[in-house]
Design a protein around this motif. Structure first.
Motif, short mmCIF file in Angstrom:
data_model
loop_
_atom_site.label_atom_id
_atom_site.label_comp_id
_atom_site.label_asym_id
_atom_site.label_seq_id
_atom_site.Cartn_x
_atom_site.Cartn_y
_atom_site.Cartn_z
N GLY A 1 0.78 -1.23 0.00
CA GLY A 1 0.00 0.00 0.00
C GLY A 1 0.81 1.27 0.00
O GLY A 1 0.25 2.36 -0.12
N TRP B 1 -8.79 0.37 1.00
CA TRP B 1 -8.28 1.63 0.44
C TRP B 1 -9.35 2.70 0.28
O TRP B 1 -9.07 3.74 -0.31
N ILE C 1 -2.56 -2.02 -3.72
CA ILE C 1 -3.39 -0.80 -3.70
C ILE C 1 -3.78 -0.37 -5.11
O ILE C 1 -4.83 0.24 -5.31
#
Lengths: 104, 117, 202
Positions: free
Chosen positions: A9, B95, C134
């Motif tokens: 991430g 996210w 992500i």
């Protein structure tokens, strides 16, 4: 531990750089480092979890600036000394003597 | 004498060293359960990444019983056997609005990392 | 002579550190350099993505094998002889018109060695490990794979001891190809999920 290795991430790490026809090992020493995983494992010097944790304990800047097999080398230099199999002085002396032999 | 000799290499490479443990441990969760990853922050080794902690997903598969790496890293031997599950997390759960369209993450998590949502 | 210089360059500091360790451990009877020679030779010549390609080609041509592969990846891959270190417990995930799978290890660089060999540098790199979870569509686009939003992207973060192999879709126009010819279309990246299997030539 909340280390730099835990990257999922994160952003702004730059492009993914690929190499065509990449060799298995880029330098001869990478193959030696790879093989030492097996020999050290067989001697019982670490298991895979201790191995990974030793990489995680690297300083974050060093972690990012060094390659995969340099991470492995760091494990051996760290864990073998911690476990008393080698001393730092022995390693330093051996490096010095190899360098001297190379220069003569 | 070194433990690993050249003649042993083919057998070692082909045999491997599975972290699966042949012990009877009851699973804490079952396929379909909604689970939340614990918010743990140990200084020691763990295989629960930060981006998963505190997030809720669903158990997709039970892989069976494996040694628990958080414990094995300290003990040096296969320790603390427990079930490992493939857990599916939706992109939006991880996210928020920044998630890609129609994307998710499957990650393998140990019993100790999870609680029922 | 300038040309010879590169070949005779002094060993790097890193190479020296490695040599020192190998020498010390050998002197102490804790390492047989010939074992390392054998390991390097094995992973340079015997273990690589051609193994995984054979698994995929078999799955494309043998529906029973494919069913076994998806049900119990470790056992089905073992049938072809590609078991071992870092492939002890295998899961095979299938790409379809509806689902595209890709594999990453965000915490280190776990990778299925017996079927794919040792990982390429990009798989171990920070940008791939960071972004795959992500922004998988962005990563795929960087690899030249554009998938419509109708296709679900599943990213497998292989952080425990299961290792993942993607079963890519069989390309169109390959009905007449043999298993060996099919295997030639199966790239390493298509089994990681950052590429599709190649179209047949011509």
């Amino acid at each position: 531990m909340n280390g730099i290795h835990d990257m999922g991430g994160m952003q702004c790490m730059g492009p993914i750089i690929r190499e065509e026809n990449e060799p298995r090992f880029h330098e001869e020493w990478e193959g030696r480092v790879f093989g030492m995983f097996f020999t050290n494992f067989a001697e019982g010097h670490f298991n895979v979890d201790m191995f990974r944790h030793a990489i995680e304990r690297m300083g974050p800047a060093e972690y990012l600036e060094t390659s995969y097999y340099e991470h492995w080398l760091h494990v051996y230099e760290t864990v073998l000394v911690e476990r008393g199999i080698l001393t730092q002085a022995e390693i330093d002396e051996k490096i010095a003597s190899l360098r001297q032999a190379g220069e003569s | 004498m070194p433990t690993l000799t050249p003649d042993m290499v083919p057998g070692l490479v082909a045999g491997g060293a599975s972290c699966r443990m042949d012990v009877d441990v009851a699973p804490k969760f079952k396929v379909g359960d909604a689970v939340t990853a614990r918010d743990i922050n140990p200084l020691s080794h763990t295989r629960l990444p930060r981006y998963i902690r505190g997030r809720t997903g669903r158990i997709a598969r039970d892989h069976g019983v494996f040694a628990f790496p958080d414990t094995s890293a300290a003990s040096g031997t296969h320790s603390d056997p427990q079930h490992v599950y493939s857990v599916r997390f939706e992109g939006s759960e991880l996210w928020g609005d920044h998630a890609n369209a129609n994307a998710c993450v499957y990650i393998d998590l140990f019993d100790n990392y999870l609680e029922l949502a | 002579m300038a040309h010879d210089h590169a070949h005779n360059a002094p060993p790097s500091e890193t190479a020296m550190r490695v040599k020192a360790l190998e020498t010390l451990l050998t002197e102490k009877g804790l390492l047989d350099p010939a074992a390392i020679d054998a390991l390097v030779e094995t992973y340079e010549t015997k273990i690589g993505p051609r193994n995984g390609a054979k698994v995929v080609a078999r799955a494309w041509t043998d529906p029973d094998y494919k069913a076994r592969l998806l049900e119990d990846g470790s056992a089905a891959i073992a049938e072809l002889g590609f078991s071992g270190v870092q492939g002890e417990d295998m899961i095979v995930v299938e790409n379809t018109d509806e689902v595209h799978n890709m594999v990453v290890c965000t915490l280190c660089s776990c990778y299925p060695w017996p079927t794919l060999g040792l990982p390429p540098i990009w798989f171990k790199s920070a940008p791939y490990r960071a972004r795959s979870v992500i922004d998988p569509r962005g990563v795929l686009a960087e690899f030249g794979v554009e998938l419509s939003d109708d296709v679900e992207i599943r990213v497998w973060d292989s952080n425990a001891e299961l290792r993942y192999l993607v079963l890519p879709q069989r390309p169109a126009g390959t009905d007449e190809l043999s298993e060996d010819e099919l295997a030639a279309l199966v790239t390493r990246d298509s089994m990681i999920g950052t590429a599709l299997a190649e179209a047949p030539a011509g």
